[in-house]
Enzyme design. Structure first.
Site, PDB file in Angstrom:
ATOM      1  N   CYS A 148       0.819  -1.217   0.000  1.00  0.00           N
ATOM      2  CA  CYS A 148       0.000   0.000   0.000  1.00  0.00           C
ATOM      3  C   CYS A 148       0.852   1.267   0.000  1.00  0.00           C
ATOM      4  O   CYS A 148       0.498   2.262  -0.614  1.00  0.00           O
ATOM      5  CB  CYS A 148      -0.922   0.005   1.203  1.00  0.00           C
ATOM      6  SG  CYS A 148      -0.017  -0.046   2.753  1.00  0.00           S
ATOM      7  N   HIS A 284      -2.138   1.458   7.092  1.00  0.00           N
ATOM      8  CA  HIS A 284      -2.464   1.405   5.666  1.00  0.00           C
ATOM      9  C   HIS A 284      -2.154   2.750   5.003  1.00  0.00           C
ATOM     10  O   HIS A 284      -2.527   3.795   5.523  1.00  0.00           O
ATOM     11  CB  HIS A 284      -3.950   1.050   5.518  1.00  0.00           C
ATOM     12  CG  HIS A 284      -4.384   0.761   4.121  1.00  0.00           C
ATOM     13  ND1 HIS A 284      -3.676  -0.041   3.258  1.00  0.00           N
ATOM     14  CD2 HIS A 284      -5.468   1.189   3.417  1.00  0.00           C
ATOM     15  CE1 HIS A 284      -4.297  -0.104   2.088  1.00  0.00           C
ATOM     16  NE2 HIS A 284      -5.378   0.638   2.163  1.00  0.00           N
TER      17      HIS A 284
END
Ligand SMILES: *[C@@H]1O[C@H](CO)[C@@H](O)[C@H](O)[C@H]1NC(C)=O
Length: 353
Positions: A148, A284
């Site tokens: 990510c 994330h």
């Protein structure tokens, strides 16, 4: 005529992206099994008999959660998306739960020198959507790889490049995964600031086309890497825990941010303004590509995710903006940063000669 066509297209898009659910789908074990079958064919997944037995239990739990949540009148809805039969642990390992390493306070990043490019910006428009200005590429999918951080980095580099050069070029996450290995860890996580640093020191980043994504870490392909398409001149951190500063930055370019995404609400987010319960354990990397206010007055960030177009609002999530906690929802204002660009891009050599 035009109206009917748009309406039809809308229906198709909705049917494609989320499995339609009805009230008694979870009424009994049989109905749930039937729902699981429909879910599998809808998402084109086939499970072996053994796997199905284990995953059906997880699916039941998830289905009950999604139904219960949607009854609560929250400003956002959940759906049994492609993560429908994935347990939290598995989800955490592969999609969220990517170690976003904390910024080292010892490093000489720009923000520590107190410099913030948009410090003196006073005029910001009430809404910004960099997608409409052609500065955002199509939604990508990181697959089962904790990369990510590379996707987050690439969104803001693609953005500033389009803003400076008027050209939208899809750039290579795989190059970062394979070649930016000094501090970043490929599919096991990384940091956007270090990736900006790498791109600057490396003399640029190449195109997605030249160095396509394969969702696993491989040996750095040096020849492909030697055709940089876009250069940057470093990066800056947005002042920490300051959504106002973040707004001034996003008004001027897409910004890379870290959030906590491990919660079930985020996993199954489907549409609406996300106000979900989440903490600030940043796990994330995503990117903010705009902001606005909904019809009922709720302020939001437009966030580009890297879980494919089937998740959320065609790959995006609108996250509540301007909450009372200074860290922002899910810690969105804690580690925001953006690339700087003044230098022109290298003249493109013809590829594949
Ligand atoms: C903001 O304004 C002050 C005072 O005019 C100036 O010294 C500073 O360099 C400006 N900062 C930026 C980032 O433009």
């Amino acid at each position: 005529m035009g109206r009917a066509f748009l309406f039809a297209a809308f229906l198709v898009a909705v049917a494609f992206s989320s499995l339609p659910l009805v009230g008694d789908d979870i009424a009994s074990e049989e109905k749930l099994l039937d729902l699981y079958e429909r879910w599998q064919s809808h998402h084109g997944v086939s499970r072996s008999v053994d796997e199905k037995r284990i995953r059906f239990d997880v699916f039941k739990e998830n289905a009950n959660y999604v139904f219960a949540s949607n009854k609560k009148g929250k400003p956002y809805k959940l759906s049994l998306n492609k993560f429908g039969d994935m347990a939290r642990e598995e989800f955490k390992r592969t999609y969220a739960g990517t170690r976003i390493r904390r910024r080292s306070t010892l490093r000489g990043s720009a923000s520590l020198k107190g410099y913030f490019l948009y410090k003196n910006v006073t005029d910001v428009t009430p809404t910004v959507d960099w997608r409409q200005k052609g500065a955002v590429t199509a939604i990508k999918d990181q697959g089962k790889c904790g990369s990510c951080w590379a996707f987050s980095t690439v969104v803001s580099v693609e953005g500033i490049n389009q803003i400076r050069t008027n050209e939208l070029i899809s750039l290579s996450e795989q190059q970062l995964v394979d070649c930016d290995t000094n501090t970043n860890k490929g599919c096991d996580g990384g940091m956007m600031d270090d990736a900006f640093d790498f791109i600057e020191r490396n003399g640029g980043i190449t195109t997605e086309e030249n160095y396509p994504y394969v969702a696993r870490q491989e040996q750095c392909k040096v020849k492909r890497e030697r055709s940089p398409a876009v250069v940057i001149d470093g990066y800056e951190d947005v002042p920490v825990n300051d959504e106002d500063a973040l707004l001034r930055a996003v008004a001027n370019q897409p910004v890379s941010v870290a959030i906590e995404a491990i919660g079930q609400d985020f996993q199954f987010y489907s549409e609406g303004v996300f106000t979900g319960s989440c903490g600030t354990e940043l796990d994330h990397g995503v990117a903010i590509v705009g902001y606005g206010t909904s019809k009922d007055g709720m302020k939001y960030w437009i966030v580009k995710n890297s879980w494919g177009p089937e998740w959320g609002e065609e790959g995006y999530v609108r996250m509540q903006r301007g909450i009372s906690a200074s860290e922002g929802l899910c810690g969105i204002a804690m580690e925001a940063s953006y690339p700087l660009k003044t230098s022109p891009n290298p003249v493109q050599k013809k590829l594949h000669l």
